[in-house]
Design a protein around this motif. Structure first.
Motif, short mmCIF file in Angstrom:
data_model
loop_
_atom_site.label_atom_id
_atom_site.label_comp_id
_atom_site.label_asym_id
_atom_site.label_seq_id
_atom_site.Cartn_x
_atom_site.Cartn_y
_atom_site.Cartn_z
N MET A 113 -34.06 -3.87 49.34
CA MET A 113 -34.23 -2.62 48.61
C MET A 113 -34.93 -2.89 47.27
O MET A 113 -34.70 -3.92 46.65
N SER A 114 -35.77 -1.98 46.85
CA SER A 114 -36.51 -2.15 45.61
C SER A 114 -35.74 -1.57 44.43
O SER A 114 -34.96 -0.62 44.57
N ILE A 115 -35.97 -2.15 43.26
CA ILE A 115 -35.36 -1.69 42.02
C ILE A 115 -36.45 -1.16 41.12
O ILE A 115 -37.49 -1.81 40.91
N THR A 116 -36.24 0.04 40.58
CA THR A 116 -37.18 0.65 39.65
C THR A 116 -36.48 0.92 38.34
O THR A 116 -35.38 1.47 38.32
N LEU A 117 -37.12 0.51 37.25
CA LEU A 117 -36.58 0.73 35.92
C LEU A 117 -37.48 1.70 35.17
O LEU A 117 -38.66 1.43 34.96
N TYR A 118 -36.92 2.84 34.80
CA TYR A 118 -37.63 3.79 33.96
C TYR A 118 -37.33 3.42 32.51
O TYR A 118 -36.16 3.36 32.12
N ARG A 119 -38.38 3.20 31.73
CA ARG A 119 -38.17 2.60 30.42
C ARG A 119 -39.18 3.09 29.39
O ARG A 119 -40.19 3.72 29.73
N TYR A 120 -38.89 2.78 28.14
CA TYR A 120 -39.84 2.82 27.05
C TYR A 120 -39.90 1.40 26.54
O TYR A 120 -38.88 0.81 26.18
N ALA A 121 -41.08 0.79 26.52
CA ALA A 121 -41.20 -0.65 26.32
C ALA A 121 -40.65 -1.15 24.99
O ALA A 121 -40.24 -2.30 24.88
N LEU A 122 -40.61 -0.28 23.98
CA LEU A 122 -40.13 -0.69 22.66
C LEU A 122 -38.69 -0.27 22.41
O LEU A 122 -38.20 -0.35 21.28
N GLY A 134 -32.59 1.15 45.01
CA GLY A 134 -32.59 1.54 46.41
C GLY A 134 -31.93 2.88 46.66
O GLY A 134 -31.26 3.07 47.68
N GLY A 135 -32.10 3.81 45.73
CA GLY A 135 -31.50 5.14 45.89
C GLY A 135 -30.24 5.35 45.08
O GLY A 135 -29.78 6.49 44.93
N ILE A 136 -29.67 4.28 44.54
CA ILE A 136 -28.54 4.40 43.61
C ILE A 136 -29.12 4.57 42.22
O ILE A 136 -29.74 3.65 41.68
N VAL A 137 -28.95 5.76 41.64
CA VAL A 137 -29.57 6.07 40.36
C VAL A 137 -28.51 6.03 39.27
O VAL A 137 -27.48 6.71 39.35
N LEU A 138 -28.78 5.22 38.24
CA LEU A 138 -27.82 5.02 37.16
C LEU A 138 -28.50 5.18 35.82
O LEU A 138 -29.66 4.76 35.63
N ALA A 139 -27.80 5.78 34.88
CA ALA A 139 -28.27 5.91 33.51
C ALA A 139 -27.29 5.22 32.57
O ALA A 139 -26.18 4.87 32.97
N ASP A 140 -27.72 5.04 31.32
CA ASP A 140 -26.96 4.38 30.25
C ASP A 140 -27.06 2.86 30.41
O ASP A 140 -26.64 2.28 31.41
N SER A 141 -27.62 2.22 29.38
CA SER A 141 -27.90 0.79 29.48
C SER A 141 -26.66 -0.05 29.72
O SER A 141 -26.67 -0.98 30.55
N ASN A 142 -25.57 0.24 29.03
CA ASN A 142 -24.36 -0.57 29.22
C ASN A 142 -23.73 -0.35 30.58
O ASN A 142 -23.18 -1.27 31.20
N ALA A 143 -23.80 0.89 31.08
CA ALA A 143 -23.31 1.16 32.43
C ALA A 143 -24.15 0.41 33.46
O ALA A 143 -23.62 -0.13 34.44
#
Length: 205
Positions: A1-10, A60-69
């Motif tokens: 399964m692939s992992i995608t990170l939605y981010r702001y680089a700074l 892989g379809g498991i969507v999580l928010a919050d960096s510490n989580a």
């Protein structure tokens, strides 16, 4: 399964997740959002995180928010017991520093840096004072162990690293904290370490 990170680089919040993925040897795709243009508030992103904040991880379809989580999830799923102790005392010690990362770190050095990075018309003195108060505690803690909770690095160290390392960008000097600076160097020496891009602002200009 692939992992995608939605981010702001700074973003230090995003970098802590990206850093941990690299330390775990987990490949990921990155999707960059421009926070200055409000891309995190568009409907397609709000469908991923109703709070409209980065980072967001799609595993892989498991969507999580919050960096510490996300750090907690990755540690438990991909490296159980290595980065997050299972015993009550060890787990509590890590959680304490995750709370520090969400509190004094976020409202101290992170805010001081944001003021410089985005040229906010705010007085940074209180944030800088909070940063030095925090770093004094970190310095004291590191007198007893090489990492924040003991002999081995945990997600506590990952959560605390980025905004500490980039504190000079917010005019917070690290000169008076030799143990803290040695701790930063130990994290940077970990196999797989990747830095967050530097910003030539503040004391780092």
């Amino acid at each position: 399964m692939s992992i995608t990170l939605y981010r702001y680089a700074l973003s230090g919040h995003c970098h802590r997740v990206e850093l941990f993925l690299h330390l775990l040897g987990l490949p990921c795709q990155t999707v960059d959002l421009d926070l200055t243009r409000g891309e995190q508030k568009k409907p397609e992103f709000l469908a991923l995180n109703a709070f409209g904040q980065v980072p967001v991880l799609d595993d892989g379809g498991i969507v999580l928010a919050d960096s510490n989580a996300i750090l907690t999830y990755l540690a438990l799923r991909y490296a159980p017991e290595s980065w997050l102790p299972c015993d009550p005392i060890g787990a509590a010690a890590v959680q304490r520093w995750l709370s520090v990362a969400a509190g004094p770190l976020a409202f101290g050095p992170a805010v001081a840096r944001v003021i410089q990075l985005f040229k906010r018309p705010l007085d940074p003195k209180a944030a800088i004072a909070r940063a030095h108060a925090l770093f004094g505690v970190v310095e004291q803690t590191l007198a007893d162990a090489p990492f924040l909770t003991g002999a081995q690095p945990t997600i506590a160290d990952i959560a605390m690293y980025t905004y500490t390392a980039h504190a000079p960008e917010g005019n917070v000097s690290l000169q008076d904290y030799p143990l803290l600076r040695a701790w930063l160097a130990r994290i940077e020496a970990l196999p797989g370490f990747v830095p967050m891009p530097a910003s030539r602002i503040g004391l780092a200009a």
